[in-house]
Design a protein around this motif. Structure first.
Motif, PDB file in Angstrom:
ATOM      1  N   THR A   1       0.829  -1.210   0.000  1.00 35.02           N
ATOM      2  CA  THR A   1       0.000   0.000   0.000  1.00 35.02           C
ATOM      3  C   THR A   1       0.857   1.250   0.000  1.00 35.02           C
ATOM      4  N   ALA A   2       1.892   1.255   0.842  1.00 29.96           N
ATOM      5  CA  ALA A   2       2.784   2.418   0.912  1.00 29.96           C
ATOM      6  C   ALA A   2       3.494   2.646  -0.417  1.00 29.96           C
ATOM      7  N   ILE A   3       3.975   1.581  -1.044  1.00 28.07           N
ATOM      8  CA  ILE A   3       4.664   1.712  -2.327  1.00 28.07           C
ATOM      9  C   ILE A   3       3.710   2.202  -3.410  1.00 28.07           C
ATOM     10  N   ALA A   4       2.461   1.716  -3.395  1.00 30.10           N
ATOM     11  CA  ALA A   4       1.472   2.169  -4.380  1.00 30.10           C
ATOM     12  C   ALA A   4       1.233   3.670  -4.257  1.00 30.10           C
ATOM     13  N   TYR A   5       1.147   4.166  -3.038  1.00 33.41           N
ATOM     14  CA  TYR A   5       0.931   5.596  -2.845  1.00 33.41           C
ATOM     15  C   TYR A   5       2.149   6.411  -3.257  1.00 33.41           C
ATOM     16  N   ILE A   6       3.333   5.898  -2.988  1.00 34.10           N
ATOM     17  CA  ILE A   6       4.553   6.618  -3.372  1.00 34.10           C
ATOM     18  C   ILE A   6       4.649   6.724  -4.893  1.00 34.10           C
ATOM     19  N   ILE A   7       4.377   5.626  -5.586  1.00 31.57           N
ATOM     20  CA  ILE A   7       4.429   5.636  -7.054  1.00 31.57           C
ATOM     21  C   ILE A   7       3.382   6.588  -7.625  1.00 31.57           C
ATOM     22  N   ALA A   8       2.159   6.523  -7.098  1.00 35.34           N
ATOM     23  CA  ALA A   8       1.091   7.405  -7.584  1.00 35.34           C
ATOM     24  C   ALA A   8       1.446   8.865  -7.359  1.00 35.34           C
ATOM     25  N   ALA A   9       2.019   9.170  -6.195  1.00 39.13           N
ATOM     26  CA  ALA A   9       2.403  10.549  -5.900  1.00 39.13           C
ATOM     27  C   ALA A   9       3.515  11.026  -6.833  1.00 39.13           C
TER      28      ALA A   9
ATOM     29  N   TYR B   1       2.039  11.802 -10.157  1.00 37.67           N
ATOM     30  CA  TYR B   1       1.215  13.007 -10.100  1.00 37.67           C
ATOM     31  C   TYR B   1       2.080  14.270 -10.095  1.00 37.67           C
ATOM     32  N   VAL B   2       3.201  14.209  -9.386  1.00 37.25           N
ATOM     33  CA  VAL B   2       4.034  15.404  -9.242  1.00 37.25           C
ATOM     34  C   VAL B   2       5.040  15.542 -10.376  1.00 37.25           C
ATOM     35  N   PHE B   3       5.696  14.433 -10.753  1.00 39.98           N
ATOM     36  CA  PHE B   3       6.819  14.520 -11.683  1.00 39.98           C
ATOM     37  C   PHE B   3       6.554  13.899 -13.054  1.00 39.98           C
ATOM     38  N   GLY B   4       5.724  12.867 -13.119  1.00 40.53           N
ATOM     39  CA  GLY B   4       5.645  12.079 -14.343  1.00 40.53           C
ATOM     40  C   GLY B   4       4.442  12.335 -15.206  1.00 40.53           C
ATOM     41  N   GLY B   5       3.816  13.515 -15.074  1.00 42.68           N
ATOM     42  CA  GLY B   5       2.604  13.745 -15.829  1.00 42.68           C
ATOM     43  C   GLY B   5       1.437  13.061 -15.149  1.00 42.68           C
ATOM     44  N   LYS B   6       0.286  13.102 -15.792  1.00 39.73           N
ATOM     45  CA  LYS B   6      -0.925  12.562 -15.179  1.00 39.73           C
ATOM     46  C   LYS B   6      -1.565  11.500 -16.072  1.00 39.73           C
ATOM     47  N   ASP B   7      -0.748  10.640 -16.632  1.00 46.31           N
ATOM     48  CA  ASP B   7      -1.248   9.571 -17.485  1.00 46.31           C
ATOM     49  C   ASP B   7      -1.675   8.407 -16.595  1.00 46.31           C
TER      50      ASP B   7
ATOM     51  N   ALA C   1       0.680   5.248 -14.906  1.00 49.26           N
ATOM     52  CA  ALA C   1       0.742   5.137 -13.455  1.00 49.26           C
ATOM     53  C   ALA C   1       0.210   3.786 -12.998  1.00 49.26           C
ATOM     54  N   ARG C   2      -0.867   3.326 -13.631  1.00 49.25           N
ATOM     55  CA  ARG C   2      -1.451   2.023 -13.293  1.00 49.25           C
ATOM     56  C   ARG C   2      -0.434   0.902 -13.484  1.00 49.25           C
TER      57      ARG C   2
END
Length: 266
Positions: free
Chosen positions: A189-197, A200-206, A210-211
């Protein structure tokens, strides 16, 4: 409305999604109508889902409640983090967690919070590859489906582990393995949130990219968890048959039930 702008040797085609310049030869070859979505490769369906997610009062209320619970539990999360990291890198720490009533109780509470947290991230990026006719298209339905999937999986694991404890003896092995599943679920869960964040911040909003990254992160955690379970059975002197039976019942068969239909439906 589409505008075609002609130059001496190129054809510029403007769609709502992007501007694509092609040579005259390519245009006459029938590829004039190809376009690239301008918003990071997002489809209209993804944009609509994102807008619904943002505008849903029920979803935003659930997120706010989860954030409030996380803030209230922040002290417990910080306290358990060293043990979780230790369990991730070495098998002995998984035994230490189960041997300590205080650490084990704290881990269990944080893991319970992780259920709602993972349900939110799973619904937002549609990690569960199933949608049922008439439902599963809205954010609210996706959140309900994802939460139900996690609860059903946990219930099945708890019931199967209880059967092994009653029938196979050496309950310490199965209790440590069960606790380790809570530990690694929290880590995932923690890793999923880190990747999503990070996306969202650095890698665009695709959302699709992200999935895939979130699924890759969860798969890595699951692989390490699978290895840890084998190590736990070896260190507690369980037979190869008991180990294989346990892994088939709680890991291999459930994983196949989830993954194979998703691959076949692609």
């Amino acid at each position: 409305m589409e505008d075609n702008v002609f130059h001496s040797d190129t054809l510029e085609y403007r769609a709502d999604s992007a501007t694509v310049c092609r040579s005259i030869e390519e245009a006459w070859g029938g590829r004039l109508c190809e376009s690239v979505p301008a918003d990071g490769g997002r489809t209209d369906e993804e944009k609509f889902f994102t807008a619904e997610w943002r505008d849903s009062a029920w979803i935003q209320g659930t997120i706010a409640a989860t954030l409030l619970i996380l803030l209230i539990s922040l002290r417990k999360i910080v306290a358990i983090t060293p043990s979780l990291l230790g369990a991730f890198v070495r098998v002995k720490e998984n035994f230490n967690i189960e041997d300590s009533l205080h650490i084990r109780t704290t881990r269990n509470r944080v893991a319970l919070i992780s259920v709602l947290s993972m349900a939110i991230i799973g619904a937002r990026y549609r990690l569960i590859p199933y949608a049922f006719p008439g439902i599963g298209q809205s954010p609210e339905a996706m959140l309900a489906i994802t939460a139900s999937f996690i609860i059903i999986l946990w219930t099945y694991r708890a019931a199967a582990t209880a059967v092994f404890i009653r029938t196979a003896g050496k309950e310490r092995t199965y209790k440590v393995a069960r606790g380790t599943s809570y530990t690694y679920f929290t880590i995932a869960t923690a890793i999923a949130y880190i990747i999503a964040a990070c996306f969202y911040v650095f890698g665009g909003k695709d959302p699709e990219m992200a999935r895939k990254a979130i699924l890759a992160g969860i798969a890595l955690v699951y692989l390490i968890f699978f290895i840890r379970e084998i190590q736990i059975f070896i260190q507690t002197s369980r037979s190869a048959y008991s180990t294989f039976l346990y892994l088939c019942t709680l890991e291999i068969i459930p994983a196949a039930i989830v993954i194979l239909p998703a691959l076949l439906l692609k």
